[in-house]
Design a protein around this motif. Structure first.
Motif, PDB file in Angstrom:
ATOM      1  N   CYS A  27       0.848  -1.183   0.000  1.00  0.00           N
ATOM      2  CA  CYS A  27       0.000   0.000   0.000  1.00  0.00           C
ATOM      3  C   CYS A  27       0.890   1.242   0.000  1.00  0.00           C
ATOM      4  CB  CYS A  27      -0.893  -0.026   1.233  1.00  0.00           C
ATOM      5  SG  CYS A  27      -1.744   1.522   1.548  1.00  0.00           S
ATOM      6  N   ARG A  29       0.163   4.257   0.891  1.00  0.00           N
ATOM      7  CA  ARG A  29      -0.070   5.164   2.013  1.00  0.00           C
ATOM      8  C   ARG A  29       0.718   4.752   3.254  1.00  0.00           C
ATOM      9  NH1 ARG A  29      -4.493   8.480   3.484  1.00  0.00           N
ATOM     10  NH2 ARG A  29      -5.109   8.573   1.320  1.00  0.00           N
ATOM     11  N   CYS A  30       0.751   3.437   3.532  1.00  0.00           N
ATOM     12  CA  CYS A  30       1.388   2.981   4.771  1.00  0.00           C
ATOM     13  C   CYS A  30       2.622   2.123   4.498  1.00  0.00           C
ATOM     14  CB  CYS A  30       0.367   2.193   5.594  1.00  0.00           C
ATOM     15  SG  CYS A  30      -0.222   0.704   4.764  1.00  0.00           S
ATOM     16  N   CYS A  47      -4.819   1.525   8.446  1.00  0.00           N
ATOM     17  CA  CYS A  47      -4.678   2.429   7.308  1.00  0.00           C
ATOM     18  C   CYS A  47      -5.998   2.507   6.543  1.00  0.00           C
ATOM     19  CB  CYS A  47      -3.570   1.903   6.393  1.00  0.00           C
ATOM     20  SG  CYS A  47      -3.448   2.744   4.819  1.00  0.00           S
ATOM     21  N   CYS A  50      -5.959   0.916   2.722  1.00  0.00           N
ATOM     22  CA  CYS A  50      -5.935  -0.524   2.481  1.00  0.00           C
ATOM     23  C   CYS A  50      -6.725  -1.292   3.544  1.00  0.00           C
ATOM     24  CB  CYS A  50      -4.495  -1.019   2.461  1.00  0.00           C
ATOM     25  SG  CYS A  50      -3.603  -0.724   3.992  1.00  0.00           S
TER      26      CYS A  50
HETATM   27 ZN   LIG Z   1      -2.263   1.134   3.696  1.00  0.00          ZN
END
Ligand SMILES: [Zn+2]
Length: 65
Positions: A27, A29-30, A47, A50
């Motif tokens: 993912c 974002r994280c 998160c 996801c």
């Molecule tokens: Zn994520």
């Protein structure tokens, strides 16, 4: 010209096989952690991108669905 077509087909085949074996990527974002940490670094929540799984379906797989 036919060499180019064959090369593209081979590349697509390899990419398709890799999608079948490794359908997910981390993912964005994280970074695959599945957690969003608070500024303190101790508390965290799943998160939102996801859903806490830390994984994201690869582009080719999303397009093929
Ligand atoms: Zn994520």
């Amino acid at each position: 010209m036919t060499d180019l077509v064959a090369a593209v087909l081979v590349a697509a085949l390899i990419y398709g096989t890799s999608l079948a074996i490794w359908p997910y990527t981390a993912c964005g974002r994280c970074s695959g952690a599945g957690k969003r940490r608070s500024p303190s670094g101790k508390a965290w929540r799943p998160c939102p991108r996801c859903g806490g799984t830390g994984r994201k379906e690869r582009l080719g797989r999303r397009l093929l669905r």
